[in-house]
Design an enzyme around this catalytic site. Structure first.
Site, PDB file in Angstrom:
ATOM      1  N   ASP A 195       0.738  -1.093   0.201  1.00  0.00           N
ATOM      2  CA  ASP A 195       0.025   0.066  -0.110  1.00  0.00           C
ATOM      3  C   ASP A 195       0.898   1.180  -0.026  1.00  0.00           C
ATOM      4  O   ASP A 195       2.115   1.308   0.309  1.00  0.00           O
ATOM      5  CB  ASP A 195      -0.918   0.142   1.117  1.00  0.00           C
ATOM      6  CG  ASP A 195      -2.133   0.804   1.076  1.00  0.00           C
ATOM      7  OD1 ASP A 195      -2.411   1.441   0.161  1.00  0.00           O
ATOM      8  OD2 ASP A 195      -3.068   0.900   2.065  1.00  0.00           O
ATOM      9  N   HIS A 335     -10.343  -2.152  -7.102  1.00  0.00           N
ATOM     10  CA  HIS A 335     -10.427  -1.216  -6.104  1.00  0.00           C
ATOM     11  C   HIS A 335      -9.587   0.152  -6.565  1.00  0.00           C
ATOM     12  O   HIS A 335      -9.800   1.343  -6.589  1.00  0.00           O
ATOM     13  CB  HIS A 335      -9.841  -1.571  -4.938  1.00  0.00           C
ATOM     14  CG  HIS A 335      -9.510  -0.658  -3.782  1.00  0.00           C
ATOM     15  ND1 HIS A 335     -10.502   0.091  -3.063  1.00  0.00           N
ATOM     16  CD2 HIS A 335      -8.481  -0.151  -3.179  1.00  0.00           C
ATOM     17  CE1 HIS A 335      -9.919   1.077  -2.239  1.00  0.00           C
ATOM     18  NE2 HIS A 335      -8.733   0.734  -2.433  1.00  0.00           N
TER      19      HIS A 335
HETATM   20 FE1  N7H Z   1      -7.406   1.780  -0.951  1.00  0.00          FE
HETATM   21  N1  N7H Z   1      -6.234  -2.971  -0.463  1.00  0.00           N
HETATM   22  O1  N7H Z   1      -5.623  -3.551   0.442  1.00  0.00           O
HETATM   23  O2  N7H Z   1      -6.842  -3.398  -1.544  1.00  0.00           O
HETATM   24  N2  N7H Z   1      -5.797   0.689  -1.510  1.00  0.00           N
HETATM   25  N3  N7H Z   1      -7.716   0.774   0.589  1.00  0.00           N
HETATM   26  N4  N7H Z   1      -8.844   3.113   0.009  1.00  0.00           N
HETATM   27  N5  N7H Z   1      -6.981   3.193  -2.198  1.00  0.00           N
HETATM   28  C1  N7H Z   1      -5.026   1.089  -2.526  1.00  0.00           C
HETATM   29  O3  N7H Z   1      -1.857   2.608  -5.103  1.00  0.00           O
HETATM   30  C2  N7H Z   1      -7.136  -0.970   0.856  1.00  0.00           C
HETATM   31  C3  N7H Z   1      -9.527   2.681   1.066  1.00  0.00           C
HETATM   32  C4  N7H Z   1      -7.833   4.520  -2.501  1.00  0.00           C
HETATM   33  O4  N7H Z   1      -4.247   6.134  -7.309  1.00  0.00           O
HETATM   34  C5  N7H Z   1      -4.063  -0.041  -2.817  1.00  0.00           C
HETATM   35  O5  N7H Z   1      -1.075   2.883  -3.004  1.00  0.00           O
HETATM   36  C6  N7H Z   1      -7.801  -1.494   1.720  1.00  0.00           C
HETATM   37  C7  N7H Z   1     -10.653   3.847   1.257  1.00  0.00           C
HETATM   38  C8  N7H Z   1      -6.980   5.099  -3.577  1.00  0.00           C
HETATM   39  O6  N7H Z   1      -4.077   4.168  -8.442  1.00  0.00           O
HETATM   40  C9  N7H Z   1      -4.442  -0.799  -2.055  1.00  0.00           C
HETATM   41  C10 N7H Z   1      -8.568  -0.397   2.407  1.00  0.00           C
HETATM   42  C11 N7H Z   1     -10.474   4.753   0.059  1.00  0.00           C
HETATM   43  C12 N7H Z   1      -5.989   4.423  -3.919  1.00  0.00           C
HETATM   44  C13 N7H Z   1      -5.448  -0.466  -1.188  1.00  0.00           C
HETATM   45  C14 N7H Z   1      -8.579   0.633   1.580  1.00  0.00           C
HETATM   46  C15 N7H Z   1      -9.481   4.162  -0.497  1.00  0.00           C
HETATM   47  C16 N7H Z   1      -5.920   3.135  -3.151  1.00  0.00           C
HETATM   48  C17 N7H Z   1      -2.831  -0.022  -3.983  1.00  0.00           C
HETATM   49  C18 N7H Z   1      -9.367  -0.637   3.815  1.00  0.00           C
HETATM   50  C19 N7H Z   1     -11.213   5.994  -0.204  1.00  0.00           C
HETATM   51  C20 N7H Z   1      -5.148   4.883  -5.065  1.00  0.00           C
HETATM   52  C21 N7H Z   1      -1.686   0.769  -3.395  1.00  0.00           C
HETATM   53  C22 N7H Z   1      -9.034  -1.340   4.750  1.00  0.00           C
HETATM   54  C23 N7H Z   1     -12.564   5.995  -0.049  1.00  0.00           C
HETATM   55  C24 N7H Z   1      -5.303   4.342  -6.441  1.00  0.00           C
HETATM   56  C25 N7H Z   1      -1.439   2.140  -3.761  1.00  0.00           C
HETATM   57  C26 N7H Z   1      -4.436   5.128  -7.594  1.00  0.00           C
HETATM   58  C27 N7H Z   1      -5.122   2.111  -3.190  1.00  0.00           C
HETATM   59  C28 N7H Z   1      -6.370  -1.476  -0.151  1.00  0.00           C
HETATM   60  C29 N7H Z   1      -9.317   1.711   1.733  1.00  0.00           C
HETATM   61  C30 N7H Z   1      -8.852   4.840  -1.619  1.00  0.00           C
HETATM   62  C31 N7H Z   1      -3.699  -2.201  -1.715  1.00  0.00           C
HETATM   63  C32 N7H Z   1      -7.466  -2.752   2.273  1.00  0.00           C
HETATM   64  C33 N7H Z   1     -11.481   4.004   2.324  1.00  0.00           C
HETATM   65  C34 N7H Z   1      -7.480   6.603  -4.018  1.00  0.00           C
END
Ligand code: N7H
Length: 469
Positions: A195, A335
């Protein structure tokens, strides 16, 4: 006339740079005696970590590592933010901030709209949250550091000042500690994916020329009162160069998630069942656990993507490939794609919704009894924190209009299986590359919100204004 350059000594460190942390505590508080609180704030001001200091801390660690240093350097950090209710209690006129309706209403009043589980109709909704987050929370102190010792030092400083004011300044409503995962899981969230890869690059802060990947966005997407902030004209001097902070207490059902992957392997010639389950996980997230985007490695993880790339810039150097109809390579519902659709949308619309994520994990690693029962028995998840100059266009929009909406990016695509909330549709499509329209049902939520609040992180001069008002 353009904006003056960013004053890194006036911006709190977590929004623009990110506080260095192995461990981090969010202390949610209620203000007691207003006069005593303002004195406490004055005493804490010298300890507030600025963007300049946060950068210096990062350089110090890089230098230490390059010099062959082992072990961690003691680097405490502290930031502070207030809710609308906190400003009300302090008698601070925050009308230049309540133009953001989400900030004004607070997160408890937004829980139905966010799709959180609970009882009652929208007007009398009672979310299934930790009761602490149903109390009025006035602010949050974020303390971060390399070790529990460092955190203890910071917290005992606060407690010392608080007791010098006869304990009148504030009461702690809830304190939650998060830690980076151990060993080779460092940097990975609890489902197992790397992440913190993709965050917006900020014009006037990121190096020039910027690293490859999505173009830098105006500073006003993150900071109030800067070009790109929709309400720039409304901000007052004290509310400039701050950033709204969204906090969400998110529990993750890790054994259930892995069982779901095991039960739904993508079936393609040449893939074992195990490979198929890994591919399913990658298609749910849009990246492999290593962080490699599925667009660059569609069927198997490919560590070569970051070979000879020490800064791992390749991990963010991609756009979604133009494919007719439902895409075969990266599902619309992944996601990553749901929360930042990149070239699926016009550049300015996508930029308006970018958020700066600064979360940390909490809870233990999955235990043997949980693996055996394929069931969560010990709470764990993400202390989700993100910054933006506009919660309505940022977090609230991404959660409600993108992640939760089965018709975004296109009709019938389905919800974001990772974070999607709501009480209606529970399907997503795009996982079967040979039939990307095929829908599957999610057996239940894998990410369960247990509370949160909307805050504003003032600049250093903003904090002084609050303390002296
Ligand atoms: Fe996410 N996951 O493990 O799947 N998230 N996220 N997120 N997220 C991202 O690109 C995760 C949550 C965004 O610019 C990665 O840095 C988990 C909320 C956004 O390409 C992974 C949870 C919100 C991005 C996860 C969670 C977001 C992003 C890839 C909760 C907003 C960037 C790593 C437990 C409402 C997208 C990365 C881009 C990336 C996960 C929450 C938003 C692995 C497990 C609540 C904007």
């Amino acid at each position: 006339m353009g904006d003056p350059p960013l004053d890194l000594n006036n911006i709190q460190g977590d929004s623009l740079v990110g506080l260095l942390k192995k461990t981090e505590t969010f202390t949610f508080f209620q203000i007691g005696d207003v006069k005593a609180f303002k004195l406490l704030l004055t005493l804490l001001l010298p300890f507030v970590t600025t963007a300049e200091q946060a950068l210096a801390n990062r350089h110090q660690v890089e230098h230490h590592k390059k010099g062959g240093g082992t072990g961690l350097i003691k680097l405490p950090s502290l930031n502070i933010a207030f809710s609308h209710f906190g400003f009300q209690k302090l008698g601070i006129d925050d009308k230049s901030l309540t133009v953001d309706t989400a900030f004004k209403s607070g997160q408890l009043a937004d829980a139905f709209n966010l799709g959180d589980d609970g009882k009652g109709d929208p007007a009398h909704f009672d979310p299934e949250w930790d009761p602490a987050f149903k109390e009025q929370i006035h602010g949050v102190i974020i303390s971060a550091g390399d070790s529990d010792e460092t955190l203890k030092d910071t917290i005992s400083k606060i407690e010392h000042h608080q007791s010098s004011l006869s304990g009148l300044a504030m009461t702690v409503v809830k304190s939650i500690n998060g830690t980076v995962r151990p060993g080779k899981e460092k940097g990975h969230e609890h489902f197992g994916f790397l992440d913190g890869i993709s965050n917006p690059l900020i014009i006037g802060f990121t190096k020039n020329p910027p690293p490859p990947g999505p173009k830098p966005v105006p500073a006003g997407i993150l900071l109030t009162g800067r070009d790109g902030d929709e309400f720039k004209a409304k901000r007052e001097l004290w509310s400039t160069d701050g950033s709204y902070l969204v906090f969400r207490y998110l529990f993750q059902k890790v054994p259930e998630f892995h069982n779901f992957l095991d039960e739904n392997p993508v079936k393609l010639p040449g893939l074992t069942k195990e490979d198929g389950s890994k591919l399913f996980g990658a298609r749910l997230v849009g990246r492999w656990p290593s962080g490699v985007p599925v667009g660059l490695a569609p069927w198997r993880d490919d560590p070569h993507v970051i070979e000879n790339d020490p800064d791992k810039t390749n991990l963010n150097d991609f756009l979604y490939v133009a494919e007719q109809g439902f895409p075969k390579i990266c599902p619309f519902t992944a996601h990553n794609r749901k929360t930042n659709p990149r070239n699926d949308l016009p550049e300015d619309i996508d930029a308006k919704c970018r958020i700066m994520r600064r979360g940390v994990q909490f809870g233990p690693e999955v235990q043997p009894d949980e693996k055996k029962e394929k069931k969560t028995l010990h709470g764990r998840g993400l202390l989700f924190a993100c910054y933006q100059s506009n919660i309505v266009n940022g977090f609230q929009f991404v959660q409600t209009q993108w992640a939760n909406d089965p018709d975004f990016i296109t009709e019938g695509a389905g919800i974001d299986f990772i974070i999607g909330q709501g009480r209606g549709e529970n399907f997503a499509s795009g996982f079967n590359p040979r039939d990307p329209q095929e829908q599957i049902q999610r057996p239940g939520k894998f990410v369960v919100p247990d509370g949160g609040e909307y805050f504003f992180t003032p600049s250093l001069s903003g904090l002084k204004h609050i303390a002296e008002s």
